[in-house]
Design an enzyme around this catalytic site. Sequence first.
Site, PDB file in Angstrom:
ATOM      1  N   LEU A 154       6.805   2.051  -3.942  1.00  0.00           N
ATOM      2  CA  LEU A 154       5.631   2.703  -3.366  1.00  0.00           C
ATOM      3  C   LEU A 154       4.472   1.720  -3.400  1.00  0.00           C
ATOM      4  CD1 LEU A 154       5.584   6.323  -4.892  1.00  0.00           C
ATOM      5  CD2 LEU A 154       6.024   5.695  -2.523  1.00  0.00           C
ATOM      6  N   ASP A 155       3.711   1.632  -2.306  1.00  0.00           N
ATOM      7  CA  ASP A 155       2.517   0.792  -2.303  1.00  0.00           C
ATOM      8  C   ASP A 155       1.567   1.256  -3.402  1.00  0.00           C
ATOM      9  OD1 ASP A 155       3.408  -0.720  -0.171  1.00  0.00           O
ATOM     10  OD2 ASP A 155       2.379   0.501   1.337  1.00  0.00           O
ATOM     11  N   PRO A 156       0.727   0.354  -3.922  1.00  0.00           N
ATOM     12  CA  PRO A 156      -0.179   0.728  -5.013  1.00  0.00           C
ATOM     13  C   PRO A 156      -1.035   1.966  -4.733  1.00  0.00           C
ATOM     14  CG  PRO A 156      -0.157  -1.648  -4.766  1.00  0.00           C
ATOM     15  CD  PRO A 156       0.670  -1.093  -3.641  1.00  0.00           C
TER      16      PRO A 156
END
Length: 297
Positions: free
Chosen positions: A38-40
């Site tokens: 998951l992206d930050p």
Amino acid sequence: MLNGIVVVNKPRGVTSSDCVYKLRKILQIRKIGHAGTLDPEVNGVLPIAIGQATKLIELMHEKPKSYIGSGMFGKATDSYDLDGTTTAEEKIVTPFTSDEIISGMKKLTGKIDQVPPIYSAVRVNGKRLYEYARENIPVERPKRKVNIYSYELTQDPEYDPLEKTESFNFAIRCSKGTYVRSLVNDLGEELGVPAVMTSLTRTSSSGFDLSQAVDLETIEKEIDYPEKWLQPIDSFFVDLPQLQISPDQFKRVSNGASIKLNTTYAKVALVYNGHIKAIYQRQGKIYRPEMMLLKNE
């Protein structure tokens, strides 16, 4: 030793690797890995496999993922989300109707060729796309086939008459490798205006959903009660036919031997002492081991 899947509710502002690192420290375990980055700035379901469950990671990747999020018409960035640099702006003088947005979403549903964002971890010639972007090196982004099972508008869009932008909320169910940011950008292209993703939450992944997700702080407090936060390996195989085996059969399975089974399923989970111990696949008249899970207790 713990074996199973921890469905972490990843907060915004941390990386998926950060979550794995923190959970490794909390549990004092070495065999650990997540299924699906998951992206930050994306929150939600992050399944993390521990112990014998790390054998499942590739299979976990194969299951569909679901998201809810929001986007905005009138602005585009190089990263397709609000973290990027603005690349286009256009005042939305006449807002889109729900039907117009839904029509655009339908065109992006099904099996499609998707171009990943330049700020992504996709590798080209051994180098990640975001590395090319940071070094201002031109690179052709490869199209990837993905499956968008559903792309839906979840409520009527909202128009801002002062900023002349239009916001919308969506829900997506898709295959592995899909960039939701790209779907928002592509929706704007379908409608002929810039578009940017403004928020995203993953609601399900690897067969687990937000109702099963826990935060790392809860795990740390409930460290002595894994039944409260650990999903058993068996829960991942709920859709697979299960077959109880005898002690003699288990001895053969423990040695990785092929066996005959009184079933015709193409693939079956073999259960002994109440736990799945192996996944076997049919080849002709016999079943051969595909995955061994002998330490699953």
